[in-house]
Design an enzyme around this catalytic site. Sequence first.
Site, mmCIF file in Angstrom:
data_model
loop_
_atom_site.group_PDB
_atom_site.id
_atom_site.type_symbol
_atom_site.label_atom_id
_atom_site.label_comp_id
_atom_site.label_asym_id
_atom_site.label_seq_id
_atom_site.Cartn_x
_atom_site.Cartn_y
_atom_site.Cartn_z
ATOM 1 N N HIS A 97 42.145 78.583 -36.062
ATOM 2 C CA HIS A 97 41.584 77.382 -35.420
ATOM 3 C C HIS A 97 42.178 76.131 -36.080
ATOM 4 O O HIS A 97 42.423 76.125 -37.299
ATOM 5 C CB HIS A 97 40.050 77.392 -35.555
ATOM 6 N N GLU A 165 44.315 75.086 -27.496
ATOM 7 C CA GLU A 165 43.431 73.963 -27.799
ATOM 8 C C GLU A 165 44.264 72.767 -28.263
ATOM 9 O O GLU A 165 44.664 72.710 -29.441
ATOM 10 C CB GLU A 165 42.460 74.334 -28.914
HETATM 11 P P1 PGA Z 1 35.028 71.122 -28.505
HETATM 12 O O1 PGA Z 1 35.676 72.113 -29.577
HETATM 13 O O2 PGA Z 1 34.616 71.946 -27.311
HETATM 14 O O3 PGA Z 1 33.865 70.496 -29.217
HETATM 15 O O4 PGA Z 1 36.075 70.132 -28.121
HETATM 16 C C1 PGA Z 1 36.458 73.208 -29.197
HETATM 17 C C2 PGA Z 1 36.897 73.966 -30.421
HETATM 18 O O5 PGA Z 1 37.161 73.341 -31.449
HETATM 19 O O6 PGA Z 1 36.992 75.211 -30.419
#
Ligand code: PGA
Length: 250
Positions: A97, A165
């Site tokens: 992540h 992401e």
């Molecule tokens: P968020 O985070 O939905 O708060 O933007 C997603 C993540 O970090 O996995």
Amino acid sequence: MKYVIGNWKMHTTVPEAVALAGKIEDGLHDQVQGGQTLPTVVLCPPFVSLTALSDVVDGRVIQFGAQNMHWEPSGPFTGEISSKMLKDLVRYVIIGHSERRLMGETDEQIAQKVAAAYQADLCPILCVGEAKPTDQAAGHVEDELREGLAAIDPKSVERLIVAYEPIWAVGTGSPADEKHIGEVISYLKEILAGLGVKSADVVYGGGITKQSVKHVLTVPGVDGLLVGGASLNDQEFLSIVGEVARQYGT
Ligand code: PGA
């Protein structure tokens, strides 16, 4: 769309986690009773809540994932948690992540974690994403993906989830625009196919809320969502699952 994954990050005490998961579970049962076909809902709470949650939550509507793990099964690694400790509690594990990469996690460590996840029969959710909207997203995610799979033979992989992401969208409540998400996800799928991964799903995360999810659902090729902040509110998270079920359930 197959998955809605909730990443609770460093939120909830054990009683809070049990209460939140219970409300989500009740809401999911209501959706099933209302005739909806649910996606696979995976909750990733803090480690300390996993035992309590797996004892009380109905595994038919909620599965669990960990937010991280170490690559060694055991050893002198103070403060770490291994796949051996997790394998009876979770089926999935988030690896790489962006918040962990920011804390210094390297591509090499991520690759070792992916390999260790497979050894323990866990499905990795490998996160990739560029830091700024102006960055060359394709090159960046390609490097992270290839590095993340460097310690395994991708052809031997039965199941992989890649989470795209864009870091600049995480925590903002505003996802990247549909065109950008679509392009990066189809590029990731091309690379995965080229590597010979048999079954890979690519999910999107960053800025998903019950309002913004509607835009992301129009993007072709997205296999699921990784939801951070909005997964901490049962009603909001249930609305997101409900939108996905309405759009994709049969
Ligand atoms: P968020 O985070 O939905 O708060 O933007 C997603 C993540 O970090 O996995």
